[in-house]
Structures are given as structure tokens and as C-alpha cells.
Design a protein around this motif. Structure first.
Motif, PDB file in Angstrom:
ATOM      1  N   ARG A 106       0.762  -1.182   0.124  1.00  0.00           N
ATOM      2  CA  ARG A 106       0.117  -0.037  -0.087  1.00  0.00           C
ATOM      3  C   ARG A 106       0.850   1.152  -0.018  1.00  0.00           C
ATOM      4  N   LEU A 107       2.153   1.167   0.232  1.00  0.00           N
ATOM      5  CA  LEU A 107       2.973   2.226   0.407  1.00  0.00           C
ATOM      6  C   LEU A 107       2.446   3.586   1.176  1.00  0.00           C
ATOM      7  N   PRO A 108       2.174   3.141   2.374  1.00  0.00           N
ATOM      8  CA  PRO A 108       1.608   4.390   3.115  1.00  0.00           C
ATOM      9  C   PRO A 108       2.405   5.528   3.249  1.00  0.00           C
ATOM     10  N   ASP A 109       1.874   7.008   3.461  1.00  0.00           N
ATOM     11  CA  ASP A 109       2.597   8.050   3.864  1.00  0.00           C
ATOM     12  C   ASP A 109       3.273   8.366   4.941  1.00  0.00           C
ATOM     13  N   LEU A 110       2.690   7.379   6.169  1.00  0.00           N
ATOM     14  CA  LEU A 110       3.207   7.341   7.560  1.00  0.00           C
ATOM     15  C   LEU A 110       3.085   5.864   8.022  1.00  0.00           C
ATOM     16  N   ILE A 111       3.778   5.796   8.876  1.00  0.00           N
ATOM     17  CA  ILE A 111       3.590   4.399   9.854  1.00  0.00           C
ATOM     18  C   ILE A 111       3.850   4.480  11.093  1.00  0.00           C
ATOM     19  N   LEU A 112       2.763   3.993  11.902  1.00  0.00           N
ATOM     20  CA  LEU A 112       2.794   4.141  13.393  1.00  0.00           C
ATOM     21  C   LEU A 112       3.164   2.818  13.900  1.00  0.00           C
ATOM     22  N   MET A 113       4.245   2.606  14.485  1.00  0.00           N
ATOM     23  CA  MET A 113       4.624   1.268  14.993  1.00  0.00           C
ATOM     24  C   MET A 113       4.578   0.999  16.434  1.00  0.00           C
ATOM     25  N   LYS A 143      11.665   2.593   2.095  1.00  0.00           N
ATOM     26  CA  LYS A 143      12.867   2.976   3.186  1.00  0.00           C
ATOM     27  C   LYS A 143      12.464   4.481   3.396  1.00  0.00           C
ATOM     28  N   ASP A 144      11.917   5.169   2.481  1.00  0.00           N
ATOM     29  CA  ASP A 144      11.531   6.536   3.093  1.00  0.00           C
ATOM     30  C   ASP A 144      10.217   7.063   3.516  1.00  0.00           C
ATOM     31  N   ILE A 145       9.703   5.963   4.127  1.00  0.00           N
ATOM     32  CA  ILE A 145       8.377   6.216   4.526  1.00  0.00           C
ATOM     33  C   ILE A 145       8.728   6.558   6.010  1.00  0.00           C
ATOM     34  N   PRO A 146       8.267   7.842   6.617  1.00  0.00           N
ATOM     35  CA  PRO A 146       8.584   7.958   8.292  1.00  0.00           C
ATOM     36  C   PRO A 146       7.900   7.081   9.116  1.00  0.00           C
ATOM     37  N   ILE A 147       8.546   6.584   9.986  1.00  0.00           N
ATOM     38  CA  ILE A 147       7.879   5.733  10.858  1.00  0.00           C
ATOM     39  C   ILE A 147       8.072   6.291  12.453  1.00  0.00           C
ATOM     40  N   GLU A 165      11.411   8.177  12.851  1.00  0.00           N
ATOM     41  CA  GLU A 165      11.136   9.731  12.842  1.00  0.00           C
ATOM     42  C   GLU A 165      11.174  10.290  14.285  1.00  0.00           C
ATOM     43  N   GLU A 166      10.627   9.504  15.068  1.00  0.00           N
ATOM     44  CA  GLU A 166       9.912  10.043  16.368  1.00  0.00           C
ATOM     45  C   GLU A 166       9.643   8.535  17.278  1.00  0.00           C
ATOM     46  N   TYR A 167      10.060   8.825  18.585  1.00  0.00           N
ATOM     47  CA  TYR A 167       9.506   7.753  19.599  1.00  0.00           C
ATOM     48  C   TYR A 167       8.743   8.317  20.564  1.00  0.00           C
ATOM     49  N   ILE A 168       7.332   7.809  20.710  1.00  0.00           N
ATOM     50  CA  ILE A 168       6.339   8.226  21.541  1.00  0.00           C
ATOM     51  C   ILE A 168       6.115   7.267  22.605  1.00  0.00           C
ATOM     52  N   THR A 169       6.094   7.524  23.698  1.00  0.00           N
ATOM     53  CA  THR A 169       5.712   6.714  24.948  1.00  0.00           C
ATOM     54  C   THR A 169       4.394   6.989  25.133  1.00  0.00           C
ATOM     55  N   SER A 176      -0.880  16.673  20.783  1.00  0.00           N
ATOM     56  CA  SER A 176       0.679  16.733  20.411  1.00  0.00           C
ATOM     57  C   SER A 176       0.940  15.759  19.186  1.00  0.00           C
ATOM     58  N   PHE A 177       0.104  14.443  19.569  1.00  0.00           N
ATOM     59  CA  PHE A 177       0.236  13.353  18.569  1.00  0.00           C
ATOM     60  C   PHE A 177      -0.356  13.767  17.122  1.00  0.00           C
ATOM     61  N   MET A 178      -1.495  14.451  17.389  1.00  0.00           N
ATOM     62  CA  MET A 178      -2.027  15.000  15.739  1.00  0.00           C
ATOM     63  C   MET A 178      -1.150  16.058  15.353  1.00  0.00           C
ATOM     64  N   ASP A 179      -0.854  16.892  16.076  1.00  0.00           N
ATOM     65  CA  ASP A 179       0.457  17.779  15.689  1.00  0.00           C
ATOM     66  C   ASP A 179       1.476  17.328  14.991  1.00  0.00           C
ATOM     67  N   LEU A 180       1.966  16.228  15.677  1.00  0.00           N
ATOM     68  CA  LEU A 180       3.100  15.425  15.072  1.00  0.00           C
ATOM     69  C   LEU A 180       3.003  14.891  13.544  1.00  0.00           C
ATOM     70  N   ILE A 181       1.814  14.018  13.665  1.00  0.00           N
ATOM     71  CA  ILE A 181       1.347  13.573  12.218  1.00  0.00           C
ATOM     72  C   ILE A 181       1.027  14.382  11.302  1.00  0.00           C
ATOM     73  N   ASN A 182       0.541  15.651  11.468  1.00  0.00           N
ATOM     74  CA  ASN A 182       0.409  16.827  10.617  1.00  0.00           C
ATOM     75  C   ASN A 182       1.757  17.490   9.973  1.00  0.00           C
ATOM     76  N   SER A 183       2.608  17.529  10.842  1.00  0.00           N
ATOM     77  CA  SER A 183       3.590  18.038  10.815  1.00  0.00           C
ATOM     78  C   SER A 183       4.484  17.260   9.810  1.00  0.00           C
ATOM     79  N   ILE A 184       4.667  15.834  10.260  1.00  0.00           N
ATOM     80  CA  ILE A 184       5.277  14.914   9.227  1.00  0.00           C
ATOM     81  C   ILE A 184       4.637  14.851   7.823  1.00  0.00           C
TER      82      ILE A 184
END
Ligand code: MN
Length: 137
Positions: free
Chosen positions: A55-62, A85-89, A110-114, A121-129
Motif C-alpha cells: 500500500r506504500l503508506p505516507d506514514l507508519i505508526l509502529m 525506506k523513505d516512509i517515516p515511522i 522519525e520519532e519515539y512516543i511513549t 501533540s500526537f495530531m500535531d506531529l502527524i500533521n507536521s510529518i
């Protein structure tokens, strides 16, 4: 390089690799508030890696703690494949151990969220990426 998305479409695909149903529900409720974003879910790393390739997503939340292969190994596979390899995770984890964070950041997250995290802040991060306006730190 394969184009990941059409920036003019205003539509982005986000892949969330997460085995916990409550976290999946939370993700759906967050994404309902974010028009133009489509969320797809994989409940394990193997399915997630194969969805990333097809599917080549634009962003991956792992999620990091997954049954079978963990999120760090899955991210490594995604980063080792030229199409993905260029998909931000973004790593999402209950683990706050600095060793885990170091191990994860070496893979190229790209970022490590606990968890738990602040939704706004999570929504802001997704939007900015996704808008490509993010300053790499
Ligand atoms: Mn998990």
C-alpha cells in the motif's frame, strides 16, 4: 525513487501496526478528527511489513511490543526495502527505557512516543510529518 503519495491529492494513508484493540480504537477515534487521512491497521508485524510494501503508506505508526516479530525488527525490514525506506515511522511504545529508545532510534524512527501520549501533540506531529514541514532534529 517511487513516489509515495500525490501531494496534491490532500489524501494521506497511514498504516498503524498495533496488536492492542483499545489502542486501535483510540487511533480510529483520533483519525476521525483528521479529515483526509485514511487509517489502515495491521495487528502484527508480518502483516504490517507486507501492507507497507503493497500500500506504500505516507506514514507508519509502529507499536514496539507486538506478537512474534517486534516493532523494531519490523521497522528495520521496512527501512531495508528500497520501496518503503523513505516512509517515516513513528514508534509508539509503553517502554520508556533509554536502551530501547536508543535501539529504536538507530533503526531510523522519525520519532519515539511513549504511551500514554497527549492526543493533541500526537495530531500535531502527524500533521507536521505529512505536510513535510517538520524540522528534523
Ligand atoms: Mn502491543
Amino acid at each position: 525513487m517511487k513516489q509515495i503519495h500525490n501531494p496534491e491529492s490532500g489524501h494521506h494513508l497511514v498504516l498503524h501496526i498495533e496488536d492492542n484493540e483499545m489502542n486501535v480504537e483510540l487511533a480510529y477515534s483520533i483519525f476521525e478528527e483528521m479529515p483526509g487521512l485514511e487509517l489502515i491497521i495491521a495487528a502484527d508485524a508480518k502483516t504490517g511489513v507486507s501492507l507497507a510494501r503493497s500500500r506504500l503508506p505516507d506514514l507508519i505508526l509502529m507499536d514496539i511490543n507486538l506478537p512474534g516479530m517486534d516493532g523494531i525488527s519490523a521497522a528495520k525490514l521496512i527501512k531495508e526495502t528500497s520501496e518503503t525506506k523513505d516512509i517515516p515511522i513513528i514508534a509508539l511504545s509503553a517502554e520508556a527505557m533509554s536502551d530501547d529508545i536508543d535501539r529504536a532510534m538507530e533503526v531510523g524512527f522519525e520519532e519515539y512516543i511513549t504511551k500514554p501520549f497527549k492526543v493533541s501533540s500526537f495530531m500535531d506531529l502527524i500533521n507536521s510529518i505529512l505536510s513535510g514541514n517538520r524540522l528534523k532534529t
